[in-house]
Write a protein that holds these residues in place. Structure first.
Motif, PDB file in Angstrom:
ATOM      1  N   PRO A  31       5.870   5.751  -9.923  1.00 53.13           N
ATOM      2  CA  PRO A  31       5.523   6.466  -8.851  1.00 53.13           C
ATOM      3  C   PRO A  31       6.295   6.445  -7.663  1.00 53.13           C
ATOM      4  CG  PRO A  31       3.869   4.738  -9.188  1.00 53.13           C
ATOM      5  CD  PRO A  31       4.906   4.680 -10.247  1.00 53.13           C
ATOM      6  N   LYS A  32       6.711   7.597  -7.092  1.00 52.22           N
ATOM      7  CA  LYS A  32       7.321   7.445  -5.915  1.00 52.22           C
ATOM      8  C   LYS A  32       6.716   6.938  -4.644  1.00 52.22           C
ATOM      9  CE  LYS A  32      10.326  11.651  -6.829  1.00 52.22           C
ATOM     10  NZ  LYS A  32      10.460  13.136  -6.348  1.00 52.22           N
ATOM     11  N   ARG A  33       7.405   6.303  -3.799  1.00 53.94           N
ATOM     12  CA  ARG A  33       6.918   5.653  -2.659  1.00 53.94           C
ATOM     13  C   ARG A  33       6.138   6.728  -1.696  1.00 53.94           C
ATOM     14  NH1 ARG A  33       9.458   0.673   0.885  1.00 53.94           N
ATOM     15  NH2 ARG A  33       8.197   0.955   2.728  1.00 53.94           N
ATOM     16  N   PHE A  34       4.901   6.694  -1.537  1.00 55.40           N
ATOM     17  CA  PHE A  34       4.473   7.900  -0.451  1.00 55.40           C
ATOM     18  C   PHE A  34       3.994   7.392   0.785  1.00 55.40           C
ATOM     19  CE2 PHE A  34       1.542   5.024  -3.276  1.00 55.40           C
ATOM     20  CZ  PHE A  34       0.722   4.599  -2.048  1.00 55.40           C
ATOM     21  N   TYR A  35       4.549   6.201   1.298  1.00 54.98           N
ATOM     22  CA  TYR A  35       4.070   5.639   2.595  1.00 54.98           C
ATOM     23  C   TYR A  35       5.414   4.910   3.178  1.00 54.98           C
ATOM     24  CZ  TYR A  35       4.718   1.327  -0.269  1.00 54.98           C
ATOM     25  OH  TYR A  35       5.424   0.511  -1.056  1.00 54.98           O
ATOM     26  N   ARG A  36       5.164   4.921   4.536  1.00 57.02           N
ATOM     27  CA  ARG A  36       6.270   4.025   5.216  1.00 57.02           C
ATOM     28  C   ARG A  36       6.461   2.924   5.319  1.00 57.02           C
ATOM     29  NH1 ARG A  36       6.152   7.898  10.567  1.00 57.02           N
ATOM     30  NH2 ARG A  36       3.996   7.560  10.245  1.00 57.02           N
ATOM     31  N   LEU A  50      -2.650  -2.303   4.443  1.00 60.13           N
ATOM     32  CA  LEU A  50      -2.820  -1.021   5.062  1.00 60.13           C
ATOM     33  C   LEU A  50      -1.632  -0.432   4.657  1.00 60.13           C
ATOM     34  CD1 LEU A  50      -4.521  -1.416   8.453  1.00 60.13           C
ATOM     35  CD2 LEU A  50      -5.658  -0.957   6.481  1.00 60.13           C
ATOM     36  N   LEU A  51      -1.610   0.801   4.274  1.00 58.99           N
ATOM     37  CA  LEU A  51      -0.436   1.733   4.009  1.00 58.99           C
ATOM     38  C   LEU A  51      -0.434   2.764   5.082  1.00 58.99           C
ATOM     39  CD1 LEU A  51      -0.031   1.861   0.242  1.00 58.99           C
ATOM     40  CD2 LEU A  51       0.797   0.165   1.570  1.00 58.99           C
ATOM     41  N   ASP A  52       0.599   2.700   5.868  1.00 60.49           N
ATOM     42  CA  ASP A  52       0.469   3.790   7.065  1.00 60.49           C
ATOM     43  C   ASP A  52      -0.872   3.949   7.762  1.00 60.49           C
ATOM     44  OD1 ASP A  52       3.015   4.339   6.586  1.00 60.49           O
ATOM     45  OD2 ASP A  52       2.776   6.152   5.058  1.00 60.49           O
ATOM     46  N   GLY A  53      -1.434   2.681   7.654  1.00 57.22           N
ATOM     47  CA  GLY A  53      -2.897   2.795   8.641  1.00 57.22           C
ATOM     48  C   GLY A  53      -3.976   2.702   7.696  1.00 57.22           C
ATOM     49  N   ARG A  54      -4.024   3.404   6.425  1.00 58.62           N
ATOM     50  CA  ARG A  54      -4.993   3.526   5.406  1.00 58.62           C
ATOM     51  C   ARG A  54      -5.091   2.513   4.518  1.00 58.62           C
ATOM     52  NH1 ARG A  54      -3.908   9.889   3.689  1.00 58.62           N
ATOM     53  NH2 ARG A  54      -4.083  10.788   5.922  1.00 58.62           N
ATOM     54  N   PRO A  55      -6.363   2.065   4.336  1.00 61.36           N
ATOM     55  CA  PRO A  55      -6.663   0.765   3.342  1.00 61.36           C
ATOM     56  C   PRO A  55      -5.915   1.027   2.011  1.00 61.36           C
ATOM     57  CG  PRO A  55      -8.714   1.856   3.948  1.00 61.36           C
ATOM     58  CD  PRO A  55      -7.624   2.621   4.758  1.00 61.36           C
ATOM     59  N   VAL A  56      -5.360   0.020   1.349  1.00 63.07           N
ATOM     60  CA  VAL A  56      -5.087  -0.054  -0.064  1.00 63.07           C
ATOM     61  C   VAL A  56      -6.418  -0.375  -0.789  1.00 63.07           C
ATOM     62  CG1 VAL A  56      -3.648  -1.111  -1.878  1.00 63.07           C
ATOM     63  CG2 VAL A  56      -2.718  -0.951   0.295  1.00 63.07           C
ATOM     64  N   ARG A  57      -6.455   0.462  -1.817  1.00 63.80           N
ATOM     65  CA  ARG A  57      -7.352   0.356  -2.828  1.00 63.80           C
ATOM     66  C   ARG A  57      -7.037  -0.126  -4.157  1.00 63.80           C
ATOM     67  NH1 ARG A  57     -12.531   1.826  -1.162  1.00 63.80           N
ATOM     68  NH2 ARG A  57     -12.574   3.061   0.847  1.00 63.80           N
ATOM     69  N   THR A  58      -7.912  -1.031  -4.700  1.00 66.79           N
ATOM     70  CA  THR A  58      -7.590  -1.685  -6.120  1.00 66.79           C
ATOM     71  C   THR A  58      -7.631  -0.458  -7.247  1.00 66.79           C
ATOM     72  OG1 THR A  58      -9.806  -2.035  -6.609  1.00 66.79           O
ATOM     73  CG2 THR A  58      -8.792  -3.638  -5.509  1.00 66.79           C
ATOM     74  N   PRO A  59      -7.252  -0.675  -8.507  1.00 66.39           N
ATOM     75  CA  PRO A  59      -7.412   0.321  -9.446  1.00 66.39           C
ATOM     76  C   PRO A  59      -8.879   0.852  -9.669  1.00 66.39           C
ATOM     77  CG  PRO A  59      -5.879  -1.576 -10.189  1.00 66.39           C
ATOM     78  CD  PRO A  59      -6.378  -1.684  -8.863  1.00 66.39           C
ATOM     79  N   ALA A  60      -9.677  -0.050  -9.422  1.00 68.10           N
ATOM     80  CA  ALA A  60     -11.177   0.161  -9.492  1.00 68.10           C
ATOM     81  C   ALA A  60     -11.776   0.940  -8.072  1.00 68.10           C
ATOM     82  CB  ALA A  60     -12.013  -1.024  -9.706  1.00 68.10           C
ATOM     83  N   ARG A  61     -10.702   1.311  -7.382  1.00 69.47           N
ATOM     84  CA  ARG A  61     -11.052   1.890  -6.093  1.00 69.47           C
ATOM     85  C   ARG A  61     -11.977   1.151  -4.951  1.00 69.47           C
ATOM     86  NH1 ARG A  61      -7.452   4.867  -4.951  1.00 69.47           N
ATOM     87  NH2 ARG A  61      -8.860   6.204  -3.444  1.00 69.47           N
ATOM     88  N   LYS A  62     -11.780  -0.287  -4.977  1.00 66.45           N
ATOM     89  CA  LYS A  62     -12.473  -1.397  -4.216  1.00 66.45           C
ATOM     90  C   LYS A  62     -11.256  -1.329  -3.050  1.00 66.45           C
ATOM     91  CE  LYS A  62     -15.462  -3.343  -7.431  1.00 66.45           C
ATOM     92  NZ  LYS A  62     -15.676  -4.719  -7.963  1.00 66.45           N
ATOM     93  N   PRO A  63     -11.648  -1.740  -1.793  1.00 69.23           N
ATOM     94  CA  PRO A  63     -10.939  -1.975  -0.728  1.00 69.23           C
ATOM     95  C   PRO A  63     -10.066  -3.292  -1.094  1.00 69.23           C
ATOM     96  CG  PRO A  63     -12.762  -1.464   0.162  1.00 69.23           C
ATOM     97  CD  PRO A  63     -13.169  -1.619  -1.150  1.00 69.23           C
ATOM     98  N   ALA A  81       8.729  -3.895   0.331  1.00 68.83           N
ATOM     99  CA  ALA A  81      10.019  -4.147  -0.515  1.00 68.83           C
ATOM    100  C   ALA A  81      10.460  -3.306  -1.395  1.00 68.83           C
ATOM    101  CB  ALA A  81       9.914  -5.619  -1.012  1.00 68.83           C
ATOM    102  N   GLN A  82       9.327  -2.579  -1.768  1.00 71.26           N
ATOM    103  CA  GLN A  82       9.218  -1.311  -2.710  1.00 71.26           C
ATOM    104  C   GLN A  82      10.411  -0.354  -2.305  1.00 71.26           C
ATOM    105  OE1 GLN A  82       8.110  -1.568  -5.976  1.00 71.26           O
ATOM    106  NE2 GLN A  82       7.396  -3.743  -5.001  1.00 71.26           N
ATOM    107  N   GLY A  83      11.333   0.285  -3.219  1.00 71.01           N
ATOM    108  CA  GLY A  83      12.247   1.275  -3.182  1.00 71.01           C
ATOM    109  C   GLY A  83      11.708   2.574  -3.044  1.00 71.01           C
ATOM    110  N   GLU A  84      12.346   3.534  -3.667  1.00 74.86           N
ATOM    111  CA  GLU A  84      12.030   4.832  -3.652  1.00 74.86           C
ATOM    112  C   GLU A  84      10.901   5.123  -4.584  1.00 74.86           C
ATOM    113  OE1 GLU A  84      14.047   9.093  -5.420  1.00 74.86           O
ATOM    114  OE2 GLU A  84      15.156   7.330  -5.025  1.00 74.86           O
ATOM    115  N   ARG A  85      10.693   4.144  -5.538  1.00 75.28           N
ATOM    116  CA  ARG A  85       9.777   4.082  -6.342  1.00 75.28           C
ATOM    117  C   ARG A  85       8.834   3.010  -6.326  1.00 75.28           C
ATOM    118  NH1 ARG A  85       9.320   8.645  -9.641  1.00 75.28           N
ATOM    119  NH2 ARG A  85      10.925   9.862  -9.654  1.00 75.28           N
TER     120      ARG A  85
END
Length: 264
Positions: A31-36, A50-63, A81-85
């Motif tokens: 997947p492409k990087r979608f956050y700054r 947080l990614l750009d102020g929004r909480p990261v969720r797990t694969p099961a959609r838990k915070p 540390a992630q690049g373009e993807r």
């Protein structure tokens, strides 16, 4: 003939699967990087990522909320540390955190129960019959761990030459069970399991968790036999790459196992 003096542990539960699968996660189309920017913030008595102020969720959609600042910062650093993807194979702390939140945090009892099996078949109980120099290395790396654990629980361990199973004294196993049960935090329990799976040794995992050994010393102790074989027969680049990747998993687990009582 190469010698391996260790009890073999088969696949056990979700943590073992995540260790064995973690190095084959790369996909043809990541997947492409979608956050700054990734950061952390206090949340629910812990630290949310947080990614750009929004909480990261797990694969099961838990915070994704971690119990201490240090592992939360490590997760944020992996996202930054992630690049373009975004490549999950390069994010061992994030993978472990997701596994714990989704599959273990609600009920760590099965993982704690599984840890007790390692107390019965720990790597450091099983010694080489020969050659003498290999045995000397095992003694140098493993006997201090046994002495430390003996002082910790007040009971001794039985060592054996070869790989045939040896039953540990009931009082020793009972004391080890109490030691494991003292780890109430689900993240620490899961981290102990991952380290025990990676090293074949609950005692080495506990030594890292309680800062008796550095991660590097414990990793070296876990690979005494392998390093001996490499010196005798030569190494392999692919095998070394797999070992290096497992060491990253080991370091990720230590972040959670070494959470102090005040969760700082």
């Amino acid at each position: 003939m190469a010698y391996r003096a260790a009890a073999v542990h088969g696949p056990r539960g979700i943590l073992t699967r995540i260790v064995s699968m973690s190095h084959s996660l790369a996909r043809p189309e990541l997947p492409k990087r979608f956050y700054r920017e990734a950061a952390i913030a206090p949340a629910n008595g812990g630290h949310a990522v947080l990614l750009d102020g929004r909480p990261v969720r797990t694969p099961a959609r838990k915070p994704l909320v971690l119990p201490a600042e240090r592992p939360a910062l490590a997760v944020a650093a992996e996202w930054n540390a992630q690049g373009e993807r975004v490549n999950p194979a390069t994010m061992p702390v994030t993978r472990l955190a997701n596994t714990i939140v989704d599959g273990i945090a609600d009920d760590p009892a099965p993982v704690r129960h599984d840890l007790r099996r390692y107390a019965e078949t720990d790597l450091v109980f099983y010694r080489a019959e020969s050659p003498e120099r290999l045995l000397e290395r095992q003694v140098a790396h493993w006997d201090p761990v046994l002495a430390w654990a003996r002082g910790r629980i007040g009971h001794d361990f039985i060592r054996v030459e070869g790989v045939m199973h040896v039953a540990q004294p009931p009082e020793t196993l009972a004391a080890m069970s109490q030691w494991i049960d003292a780890y109430e935090d689900a993240f620490a329990v899961a981290a102990l399991h991952q380290m025990a799976t990676l090293t074949g040794s609950l005692l080495l995992a506990l030594a890292v968790a309680e800062r008796e050994l550095t991660i590097e010393k414990a990793w070296q102790a876990a690979h005494v036999d392998e390093d001996w074989n490499t010196q005798q027969w030569g190494g392999d680049e692919e095998a070394q790459a797999r070992r290096d990747a497992r060491f990253e998993d080991m370091k990720a687990a230590a972040l959670f196992a070494q959470i102090p009582a005040n969760h700082s």
